[in-house]
Design a protein around this motif. Structure first.
Motif, PDB file in Angstrom:
ATOM      1  N   GLY A  63       1.121  -0.992   0.323  1.00 37.79           N
ATOM      2  CA  GLY A  63      -0.147   0.263   0.202  1.00 37.79           C
ATOM      3  C   GLY A  63       0.642   0.781   0.034  1.00 37.79           C
ATOM      4  N   VAL A  64       2.067   0.917   0.509  1.00 36.71           N
ATOM      5  CA  VAL A  64       3.371   2.031   0.997  1.00 36.71           C
ATOM      6  C   VAL A  64       3.499   2.761  -0.639  1.00 36.71           C
ATOM      7  CG1 VAL A  64       4.852   3.332   1.844  1.00 36.71           C
ATOM      8  CG2 VAL A  64       3.775   2.629   3.564  1.00 36.71           C
ATOM      9  N   ALA A  65       3.955   1.360  -1.273  1.00 42.94           N
ATOM     10  CA  ALA A  65       4.512   1.502  -2.775  1.00 42.94           C
ATOM     11  C   ALA A  65       3.398   2.293  -3.371  1.00 42.94           C
ATOM     12  CB  ALA A  65       4.645  -0.048  -2.793  1.00 42.94           C
ATOM     13  N   ASN A  66       2.502   1.954  -3.680  1.00 44.64           N
ATOM     14  CA  ASN A  66       1.308   2.128  -4.284  1.00 44.64           C
ATOM     15  C   ASN A  66       1.137   3.664  -4.051  1.00 44.64           C
ATOM     16  OD1 ASN A  66      -1.468  -0.498  -4.433  1.00 44.64           O
ATOM     17  ND2 ASN A  66       0.696  -0.216  -5.322  1.00 44.64           N
ATOM     18  N   LEU A  67       0.829   4.142  -2.807  1.00 41.70           N
ATOM     19  CA  LEU A  67       1.081   5.621  -2.611  1.00 41.70           C
ATOM     20  C   LEU A  67       2.346   6.502  -2.924  1.00 41.70           C
ATOM     21  CD1 LEU A  67      -0.258   5.319   1.841  1.00 41.70           C
ATOM     22  CD2 LEU A  67      -1.611   6.808  -0.509  1.00 41.70           C
ATOM     23  N   ILE A  68       3.587   5.819  -3.428  1.00 38.74           N
ATOM     24  CA  ILE A  68       4.683   6.531  -3.612  1.00 38.74           C
ATOM     25  C   ILE A  68       4.721   6.841  -5.527  1.00 38.74           C
ATOM     26  CG2 ILE A  68       7.548   7.122  -2.993  1.00 38.74           C
ATOM     27  CD1 ILE A  68       6.590   5.331  -0.397  1.00 38.74           C
ATOM     28  N   ALA A  69       4.879   5.379  -5.998  1.00 38.35           N
ATOM     29  CA  ALA A  69       4.630   4.821  -6.989  1.00 38.35           C
ATOM     30  C   ALA A  69       3.479   5.836  -7.923  1.00 38.35           C
ATOM     31  CB  ALA A  69       4.244   4.000  -7.403  1.00 38.35           C
ATOM     32  N   GLY A  70       2.227   5.687  -7.005  1.00 36.29           N
ATOM     33  CA  GLY A  70       1.124   6.886  -8.040  1.00 36.29           C
ATOM     34  C   GLY A  70       1.450   8.408  -7.877  1.00 36.29           C
ATOM     35  N   GLY A  71       1.969   8.790  -6.767  1.00 37.64           N
ATOM     36  CA  GLY A  71       1.964  10.748  -6.254  1.00 37.64           C
ATOM     37  C   GLY A  71       3.886  10.597  -7.477  1.00 37.64           C
ATOM     38  N   THR A  72       3.791   9.691  -7.338  1.00 30.45           N
ATOM     39  CA  THR A  72       5.408  10.112  -8.099  1.00 30.45           C
ATOM     40  C   THR A  72       4.877  10.173 -10.023  1.00 30.45           C
ATOM     41  OG1 THR A  72       7.384   9.264  -6.769  1.00 30.45           O
ATOM     42  CG2 THR A  72       8.026   9.438  -8.949  1.00 30.45           C
ATOM     43  N   ALA A  73       3.849   9.090 -10.161  1.00 30.90           N
ATOM     44  CA  ALA A  73       4.056   8.662 -11.071  1.00 30.90           C
ATOM     45  C   ALA A  73       3.076  10.254 -11.825  1.00 30.90           C
ATOM     46  CB  ALA A  73       3.126   7.737 -11.526  1.00 30.90           C
ATOM     47  N   SER A  74       1.858  10.401 -11.262  1.00 32.16           N
ATOM     48  CA  SER A  74       1.638  11.993 -11.098  1.00 32.16           C
ATOM     49  C   SER A  74       2.165  12.846 -11.773  1.00 32.16           C
ATOM     50  CB  SER A  74       0.612  12.239 -10.525  1.00 32.16           C
ATOM     51  OG  SER A  74       0.932  12.868  -9.574  1.00 32.16           O
ATOM     52  N   LEU A  75       3.186  13.168 -11.105  1.00 35.96           N
ATOM     53  CA  LEU A  75       4.415  14.605 -11.176  1.00 35.96           C
ATOM     54  C   LEU A  75       4.908  14.354 -12.075  1.00 35.96           C
ATOM     55  CD1 LEU A  75       6.081  15.316  -8.081  1.00 35.96           C
ATOM     56  CD2 LEU A  75       4.147  15.785  -8.719  1.00 35.96           C
TER      57      LEU A  75
END
Length: 316
Positions: free
Chosen positions: A216-228
């Motif tokens: 879940g934490v990996a999804n949060l980090i990767a999702g936010g980074t991908a949006s940038l």
């Protein structure tokens, strides 16, 4: 005929996407309102000052919920858009995987999609969602640009009234004003889903170490980074799309069919002649501030529901 299990598998992506869209609206719509107004502001202040003013004015005038002006269409529509976007993404991934297109087996543990395949699935998913997204985004932009405190002073009383005005002035196809800009904008989902998969694979290298994140934490980090990554590439097309949709702002929409929809090229030339290359990146700062938390939460919900619903794995 496809089996019941296959039918359920095809529905898990849209269901998870629907929930993801609702999450994105709840977390990010207030920031999106600020970004839309900042994009049209002529105030020569810094971006930080503009963002502060955008947040403070609603509090001084109509309260916190002014930041959610125009939230009705995306609350219903964004869920539908993400249902199509993320549902088709899942099915495009399955298609590529099942047909052995753009797959690899680097560790000898089984076939997986390449990073390019994830980007390609994102590209086609973005284009697939464009016909539905355009009228919803159009209504959102028109409603967000109404800054009058009194409802009686606004031209549009709500999304339905706004849609009726647009059809009177431009016909039914007026609801798809900015469609060409929307296609170019949504093609940039190539970068989002490629970056998301790249980040997840990078974070997986921490497995077995003290810094290993939960899924879940990996999804949060990767999702936010991908949006940038997505917004860095997509913001010029979003700027053109929004200007096409806002025409003839700040003038009111005419009541009769006397309006000509601007072309993508004419809008691009207008932005460049008035503001130069920097004009295509107006609103990027508040966009980044909005993008990370809203997309991090959206990816968290989407990926979590895919796992909870037992969807077939397309990422390894």
């Amino acid at each position: 005929m496809p089996s019941d299990e296959c039918r359920v598998g095809r529905l898990t992506g849209p269901a998870a996407g629907f929930a993801s869209g609702l999450t994105k609206v709840v977390v990010g719509h207030g920031f999106d309102t600020c970004r839309s107004r900042h994009g049209y502001s002529s105030t020569p202040s810094s971006k930080i000052v503009l963002l502060f003013l955008c947040f403070s004015k609603p509090f001084n005038g109509r309260g916190f919920f002014a930041l959610y002006k125009g939230a009705t269409p995306p609350a219903l529509g964004w869920a539908a858009i993400d249902s199509v976007l993320l549902g088709s993404l899942h099915n495009y991934r399955l298609f590529l995987l099942h047909n052995g297109i753009m797959t690899e087996d680097p560790t000898g543990t089984g076939e997986r999609l390449t990073l390019l395949a994830h980007g390609t699935a994102g590209l086609f998913a973005g284009l697939t969602s464009a016909p539905l997204a355009t009228p919803i985004e159009l209504l959102k932009v028109r409603l967000q640009l109404q800054i009058q405190k009194s409802v009686s002073d606004r031209q549009f009383r709500g999304p339905i009234d706004c849609a009726q005005h647009l059809m009177r002035s431009q016909g039914v196809l007026g609801l798809w004003t900015g469609f060409s800009g929307g296609l170019l904008f949504r093609a940039n989902f190539f970068y989002m889903f490629l970056a998301f998969e790249a980040c997840m694979r990078g974070l997986s290298r921490l497995n077995g170490t003290f810094y290993e994140p939960s899924v879940g934490v990996a999804n949060l980090i990767a999702g936010g980074t991908a949006s940038l990554c997505f917004w860095t590439m997509a913001i010029p097309f979003d700027r053109m799309k929004n200007q096409m949709m806002s025409h003839p702002y700040p003038l009111p929409y005419p009541e009769t069919r006397s309006i000509t929809r601007p072309s993508l090229i004419s809008v691009a030339c207008q932005i460049y002649s008035n503001q130069g290359l920097r004009g295509f990146y107006r609103g990027l700062a508040p966009c980044f501030i909005r993008a990370f938390p809203s997309n991090a939460c959206a990816f968290f919900v989407y990926e979590g529901l895919l796992r909870a619903l037992g969807a077939e794995q397309t990422r390894h």
